[in-house]
Enzyme design. Structure first.
Site, mmCIF file in Angstrom:
data_model
loop_
_atom_site.group_PDB
_atom_site.id
_atom_site.type_symbol
_atom_site.label_atom_id
_atom_site.label_comp_id
_atom_site.label_asym_id
_atom_site.label_seq_id
_atom_site.Cartn_x
_atom_site.Cartn_y
_atom_site.Cartn_z
ATOM 1 N N PRO A 1 124.305 26.128 67.705
ATOM 2 C CA PRO A 1 123.212 25.454 67.001
ATOM 3 C C PRO A 1 123.502 25.279 65.510
ATOM 4 C CG PRO A 1 122.320 27.003 68.570
ATOM 5 C CD PRO A 1 123.809 27.234 68.556
ATOM 6 N N TYR A 2 124.200 26.231 64.891
ATOM 7 C CA TYR A 2 124.580 26.049 63.481
ATOM 8 C C TYR A 2 125.408 24.782 63.313
ATOM 9 C CZ TYR A 2 127.525 26.261 59.388
ATOM 10 O OH TYR A 2 128.222 25.909 58.256
ATOM 11 N N GLY A 3 126.482 24.658 64.097
ATOM 12 C CA GLY A 3 127.329 23.480 63.983
ATOM 13 C C GLY A 3 126.577 22.211 64.311
ATOM 14 N N SER B 1 123.415 21.704 63.921
ATOM 15 C CA SER B 1 122.491 21.389 62.828
ATOM 16 C C SER B 1 123.202 20.639 61.718
ATOM 17 C CB SER B 1 121.836 22.673 62.299
ATOM 18 O OG SER B 1 122.710 23.439 61.486
#
Length: 347
Positions: free
Chosen positions: A140-142, A144
């Site tokens: 999810p970080y990437g 985002s």
């Protein structure tokens, strides 16, 4: 020249601010101090608040109408946390970025540097990527970061906004003058974990030894944070050359890495060499959201920014160790901020 740096009291943002000051560029810092540090904004123009606070951003531009560009470094960045708490990452990294960009456009700020990430890439067979490589983030970080890039690209088409997305690889080191460094006492990235093991006598966990790399450990492109900061200065100086207004081009992406792929085992060997002794090490399972990793093969930063890394991996390790010795003096040795704060964090 005056620039607004969102997340400018964090690790990377504060280093960018220092590089700007050294280059004669005045930084205006915006940070809610959820993980950023007030000490990193000392003697700098500083506003404490959130990037989604439209009234505050309107006030900043009213008080500094000579701001010529913005640098957006505010984000949550811990990959396993993003897997455990995806809504927090999409809210903080994507939702609040939309509000921030809307405020920039509303205040007539038409130049934006965005701190993006190589975590958005799908690695090739040799783990090397360039700016045209497929985007397929594994966390999810990437995702985002990829989502914000899409927001910015669409916004650049629709509004008088010019955007350069700088896709960072893996920052290491500290400001060589030791003005700022990693603010967290309990770091989450691999070099920080090695330093923590060296300091405390704990065992360094090598997470994942079954990747399809030359030695089974993940591969990364470790770039010194000061070199990253210098790249931002060059992007600010050359913004109108990279995206000339008269040609209508409004969006550009640039990889910022060394071009060298270093495995975690190779990083560990370099760390032992700089430290002068080995640290206890054990192999453990992969972390949630991890990938084998990437390194850049791009020449775009050299061509457009006139930028090349000047500091080595061992420089980054040495500066990180030096900062670790000084951190408690500068920041008081207090406990870490919570990993999932409310509001945008400083990178």
């Amino acid at each position: 020249m005056k620039v607004l740096i969102a997340g400018g009291a964090g690790f990377i943002g504060s280093t960018i601010a220092s590089a700007c000051l050294d280059a004669g560029i005045t930084p205006v810092i915006l940070d809610n101090l959820s993980t950023g540090r007030a000490e990193f904004a000392a003697d700098r123009i500083f506003y404490q608040g959130d990037i989604a606070d439209r009234r505050l951003i309107d006030r900043i531009f009213a008080e500094h109408p000579d701001i010529e560009a913005a640098v957006h470094c505010a984000a949550l960045i811990v990959v396993p946390d993003s897997v455990a708490h995806p809504l927090s990452y999409y809210r903080e990294n994507v939702g609040k970025s939309v509000e921030f960009v809307d405020a920039l456009v509303g205040n007539g700020c038409d130049r934006l540097l965005f701190s993006s990430s190589a975590a958005i890439y799908q690695p090739g067979e040799d783990f090397a990527v360039d700016e045209s490589s497929p985007v397929a983030a594994t966390s999810p970080y990437g995702r985002s970061k990829a989502m914000v890039e899409q927001v910015l690209q669409d916004s650049a088409r629709a509004y008088p906004l010019h955007v350069i997305s700088l896709r960072y690889f893996n920052p290491v080191g500290a400001d060589p003058k030791m003005r700022t460094g990693l603010q967290l006492a309990r770091p989450t990235h691999v070099l920080g974990k090695m330093i923590e093991a060296a300091r405390t006598g704990s065992t360094f966990q090598l997470t994942g030894a079954d990747w399809p790399t030359r030695d089974g450990s993940g591969i990364r492109d470790y770039v010194h944070v000061w070199d990253l900061a210098r790249a931002h200065v060059e992007a600010l100086r050359r913004f109108d050359t990279i995206l000339p207004t008269e040609h209508g081009e409004r969006y550009q992406v640039i990889n910022l890495g060394t071009g060298d792929g270093t495995t975690v085992r190779e990083l560990l060997a370099a760390f032992h060499a700089v430290l002068g002794r080995p640290i206890p090490t054990a192999v453990s399972d992969r972390r949630p959201g991890d990938s084998a990793g990437t390194y850049t093969r791009s020449e775009r930063a050299r061509q457009l920014l006139g930028w090349e890394p000047t500091l080595s991996l061992r420089d980054g390790i040495r500066h990180s160790l030096q900062w670790d010795e000084l951190r408690d003096q500068v920041l008081g040795g207090d406990a870490d901020p919570h990993l999932l704060p409310v509001g945008a964090t400083g990178r």
